[in-house]
Design a protein around this motif. Structure first.
Motif, PDB file in Angstrom:
ATOM      1  N   TYR A  88     -12.235  14.238  -3.687  1.00  0.00           N
ATOM      2  CA  TYR A  88     -10.854  14.083  -3.241  1.00  0.00           C
ATOM      3  C   TYR A  88     -10.319  12.672  -3.502  1.00  0.00           C
ATOM      4  O   TYR A  88      -9.113  12.501  -3.748  1.00  0.00           O
ATOM      5  CB  TYR A  88     -10.734  14.478  -1.767  1.00  0.00           C
ATOM      6  CG  TYR A  88     -10.804  15.973  -1.600  1.00  0.00           C
ATOM      7  CD1 TYR A  88      -9.670  16.759  -1.752  1.00  0.00           C
ATOM      8  CD2 TYR A  88     -12.018  16.611  -1.369  1.00  0.00           C
ATOM      9  CE1 TYR A  88      -9.733  18.144  -1.652  1.00  0.00           C
ATOM     10  CE2 TYR A  88     -12.096  17.998  -1.264  1.00  0.00           C
ATOM     11  CZ  TYR A  88     -10.943  18.753  -1.408  1.00  0.00           C
ATOM     12  OH  TYR A  88     -11.015  20.128  -1.323  1.00  0.00           O
ATOM     13  N   GLN A  89     -11.198  11.682  -3.482  1.00  0.00           N
ATOM     14  CA  GLN A  89     -10.763  10.343  -3.885  1.00  0.00           C
ATOM     15  C   GLN A  89     -10.309  10.358  -5.347  1.00  0.00           C
ATOM     16  O   GLN A  89      -9.292   9.759  -5.691  1.00  0.00           O
ATOM     17  CB  GLN A  89     -11.912   9.339  -3.712  1.00  0.00           C
ATOM     18  CG  GLN A  89     -12.189   8.955  -2.269  1.00  0.00           C
ATOM     19  CD  GLN A  89     -13.345   7.982  -2.179  1.00  0.00           C
ATOM     20  OE1 GLN A  89     -14.411   8.214  -2.760  1.00  0.00           O
ATOM     21  NE2 GLN A  89     -13.152   6.896  -1.457  1.00  0.00           N
ATOM     22  N   GLN A  90     -11.074  11.050  -6.185  1.00  0.00           N
ATOM     23  CA  GLN A  90     -10.725  11.131  -7.597  1.00  0.00           C
ATOM     24  C   GLN A  90      -9.416  11.894  -7.795  1.00  0.00           C
ATOM     25  O   GLN A  90      -8.564  11.492  -8.595  1.00  0.00           O
ATOM     26  CB  GLN A  90     -11.847  11.815  -8.381  1.00  0.00           C
ATOM     27  CG  GLN A  90     -11.659  11.813  -9.890  1.00  0.00           C
ATOM     28  CD  GLN A  90     -11.723  10.419 -10.487  1.00  0.00           C
ATOM     29  OE1 GLN A  90     -12.766   9.788 -10.480  1.00  0.00           O
ATOM     30  NE2 GLN A  90     -10.599   9.920 -10.991  1.00  0.00           N
ATOM     31  N   LYS A  91      -9.230  12.997  -7.055  1.00  0.00           N
ATOM     32  CA  LYS A  91      -7.981  13.751  -7.134  1.00  0.00           C
ATOM     33  C   LYS A  91      -6.788  12.859  -6.776  1.00  0.00           C
ATOM     34  O   LYS A  91      -5.745  12.888  -7.446  1.00  0.00           O
ATOM     35  CB  LYS A  91      -8.020  14.945  -6.166  1.00  0.00           C
ATOM     36  CG  LYS A  91      -8.855  16.140  -6.624  1.00  0.00           C
ATOM     37  CD  LYS A  91      -8.879  17.189  -5.509  1.00  0.00           C
ATOM     38  CE  LYS A  91      -9.649  18.442  -5.903  1.00  0.00           C
ATOM     39  NZ  LYS A  91      -8.893  19.290  -6.832  1.00  0.00           N
ATOM     40  N   SER A  92      -6.947  12.071  -5.722  1.00  0.00           N
ATOM     41  CA  SER A  92      -5.869  11.187  -5.285  1.00  0.00           C
ATOM     42  C   SER A  92      -5.545  10.145  -6.347  1.00  0.00           C
ATOM     43  O   SER A  92      -4.377   9.914  -6.680  1.00  0.00           O
ATOM     44  CB  SER A  92      -6.268  10.493  -3.976  1.00  0.00           C
ATOM     45  OG  SER A  92      -5.251   9.607  -3.552  1.00  0.00           O
ATOM     46  N   CYS A  93      -6.588   9.538  -6.913  1.00  0.00           N
ATOM     47  CA  CYS A  93      -6.374   8.495  -7.920  1.00  0.00           C
ATOM     48  C   CYS A  93      -5.858   9.061  -9.226  1.00  0.00           C
ATOM     49  O   CYS A  93      -5.126   8.372  -9.960  1.00  0.00           O
ATOM     50  CB  CYS A  93      -7.676   7.722  -8.149  1.00  0.00           C
ATOM     51  SG  CYS A  93      -8.140   6.664  -6.754  1.00  0.00           S
ATOM     52  N   ASP A  94      -6.215  10.294  -9.543  1.00  0.00           N
ATOM     53  CA  ASP A  94      -5.686  10.924 -10.754  1.00  0.00           C
ATOM     54  C   ASP A  94      -4.175  11.110 -10.654  1.00  0.00           C
ATOM     55  O   ASP A  94      -3.447  10.943 -11.640  1.00  0.00           O
ATOM     56  CB  ASP A  94      -6.351  12.281 -10.992  1.00  0.00           C
ATOM     57  CG  ASP A  94      -7.779  12.163 -11.507  1.00  0.00           C
ATOM     58  OD1 ASP A  94      -8.165  11.068 -11.957  1.00  0.00           O
ATOM     59  OD2 ASP A  94      -8.516  13.170 -11.439  1.00  0.00           O
ATOM     60  N   LEU A  95      -3.707  11.459  -9.465  1.00  0.00           N
ATOM     61  CA  LEU A  95      -2.273  11.679  -9.277  1.00  0.00           C
ATOM     62  C   LEU A  95      -1.507  10.368  -9.155  1.00  0.00           C
ATOM     63  O   LEU A  95      -0.387  10.243  -9.667  1.00  0.00           O
ATOM     64  CB  LEU A  95      -2.037  12.524  -8.013  1.00  0.00           C
ATOM     65  CG  LEU A  95      -2.391  14.007  -8.102  1.00  0.00           C
ATOM     66  CD1 LEU A  95      -2.202  14.662  -6.741  1.00  0.00           C
ATOM     67  CD2 LEU A  95      -1.518  14.704  -9.149  1.00  0.00           C
ATOM     68  N   ASN A 114      -7.428   2.196  -3.428  1.00  0.00           N
ATOM     69  CA  ASN A 114      -8.045   3.523  -3.534  1.00  0.00           C
ATOM     70  C   ASN A 114      -9.015   3.588  -4.712  1.00  0.00           C
ATOM     71  O   ASN A 114     -10.056   4.235  -4.631  1.00  0.00           O
ATOM     72  CB  ASN A 114      -6.970   4.599  -3.676  1.00  0.00           C
ATOM     73  CG  ASN A 114      -6.207   4.835  -2.388  1.00  0.00           C
ATOM     74  OD1 ASN A 114      -6.651   4.446  -1.311  1.00  0.00           O
ATOM     75  ND2 ASN A 114      -5.054   5.463  -2.481  1.00  0.00           N
ATOM     76  N   LEU A 115      -8.686   2.910  -5.813  1.00  0.00           N
ATOM     77  CA  LEU A 115      -9.591   2.871  -6.959  1.00  0.00           C
ATOM     78  C   LEU A 115     -10.863   2.096  -6.622  1.00  0.00           C
ATOM     79  O   LEU A 115     -11.962   2.487  -7.024  1.00  0.00           O
ATOM     80  CB  LEU A 115      -8.890   2.239  -8.162  1.00  0.00           C
ATOM     81  CG  LEU A 115      -7.890   3.133  -8.891  1.00  0.00           C
ATOM     82  CD1 LEU A 115      -7.002   2.315  -9.820  1.00  0.00           C
ATOM     83  CD2 LEU A 115      -8.614   4.227  -9.683  1.00  0.00           C
ATOM     84  N   VAL A 116     -10.723   1.002  -5.883  1.00  0.00           N
ATOM     85  CA  VAL A 116     -11.905   0.242  -5.467  1.00  0.00           C
ATOM     86  C   VAL A 116     -12.779   1.092  -4.544  1.00  0.00           C
ATOM     87  O   VAL A 116     -14.005   1.138  -4.689  1.00  0.00           O
ATOM     88  CB  VAL A 116     -11.507  -1.079  -4.774  1.00  0.00           C
ATOM     89  CG1 VAL A 116     -12.738  -1.767  -4.191  1.00  0.00           C
ATOM     90  CG2 VAL A 116     -10.809  -2.009  -5.762  1.00  0.00           C
ATOM     91  N   SER A 117     -12.146   1.800  -3.611  1.00  0.00           N
ATOM     92  CA  SER A 117     -12.895   2.686  -2.718  1.00  0.00           C
ATOM     93  C   SER A 117     -13.593   3.804  -3.486  1.00  0.00           C
ATOM     94  O   SER A 117     -14.740   4.166  -3.189  1.00  0.00           O
ATOM     95  CB  SER A 117     -11.965   3.286  -1.660  1.00  0.00           C
ATOM     96  OG  SER A 117     -11.440   2.282  -0.819  1.00  0.00           O
ATOM     97  N   LEU A 118     -12.895   4.344  -4.486  1.00  0.00           N
ATOM     98  CA  LEU A 118     -13.486   5.374  -5.339  1.00  0.00           C
ATOM     99  C   LEU A 118     -14.722   4.827  -6.049  1.00  0.00           C
ATOM    100  O   LEU A 118     -15.775   5.473  -6.089  1.00  0.00           O
ATOM    101  CB  LEU A 118     -12.455   5.851  -6.362  1.00  0.00           C
ATOM    102  CG  LEU A 118     -12.948   6.803  -7.463  1.00  0.00           C
ATOM    103  CD1 LEU A 118     -13.423   8.117  -6.856  1.00  0.00           C
ATOM    104  CD2 LEU A 118     -11.837   7.049  -8.486  1.00  0.00           C
TER     105      LEU A 118
END
Length: 207
Positions: free
Chosen positions: A81-88, A94-98
């Motif tokens: 879900y982190q990746q889904k969020s960053c993709d959008l 958020n990228l650092v957290s991912l």
């Protein structure tokens, strides 16, 4: 937890002063269940909200879902879900957290890609450089670690752990004067577990 609570307060304020949509109540209920640690019900409601009309963006709901999984230490689902969020909507923190979640899953190639995207998004922030440097240090890539940690220390001079990691990197490359200088800064900034960093530095000097 603190970051999520701040987001909750801000979003509650925004929605309270905007035209409410059906999914907004679902999100607010999900947040309340999150705060009461009923994560199963919270996840159920967040997923329902994805199918409803709401003032909350899909990437933000994905981020909420990721936080619920992180709270449960379910990294495999959290990173989805982190990746889904960053993709959008790529956003620096958020990228650092991912990247951190990928790193915890030992998926360092994907972690590096996320950190690099964060750097590209904002090269004037130090968190992504620091994360890259710490990761490279763990991989024994001393030159890459030192370069990124130096950038991080320049951009974020008041973060103790960056100086401690940089001290370890310097020690590993034989630059003991620079290492001692960075350890002194880390100590002045009250770095937690400083002795562990010093032990690591001593160990890497012997390699």
């Amino acid at each position: 937890m603190r970051k999520f609570s701040i987001i909750f307060i801000l979003l509650f304020s925004i929605v309270s002063f905007s035209c409410s949509k059906p999914g907004d109540l679902t999100i607010q209920r999900a947040m309340k269940f999150y705060q009461s640690q009923d994560y199963e019900e919270s996840l159920k409601l967040f997923n329902e909200a994805l199918e409803e009309e709401t003032n909350y963006s899909p990437e933000l709901i994905y981020n909420f879902i990721a936080n619920v999984y992180l709270k449960q230490e379910d990294l495999e689902n959290a990173v989805i879900y982190q990746q889904k969020s960053c993709d959008l909507h790529p956003e620096y923190r958020n990228l650092v957290s991912l990247g951190m979640t990928y790193h915890l899953l030992n998926r360092d190639q994907e972690a590096e890609a996320a950190y690099r995207k964060a750097v590209d998004l904002n090269p004037q922030k130090g968190e992504a450089y620091a994360s890259l440097g710490a990761m490279y240090l763990g991989q024994n890539k001393i030159l890459e670690a030192t370069e990124n940690l130096k950038k991080a220390a320049t951009l974020e001079p008041k973060i103790a752990v960056i100086h401690a990691n940089l001290a370890v990197a310097y020690a590993a490359s034989g630059n003991l004067t620079e290492s001692e200088s960075e350890f002194k800064i880390a100590e002045e900034l009250k770095c937690k577990n400083l002795e562990e960093f010093k032990e690591r530095a001593a160990s890497m000097q012997k390699q």
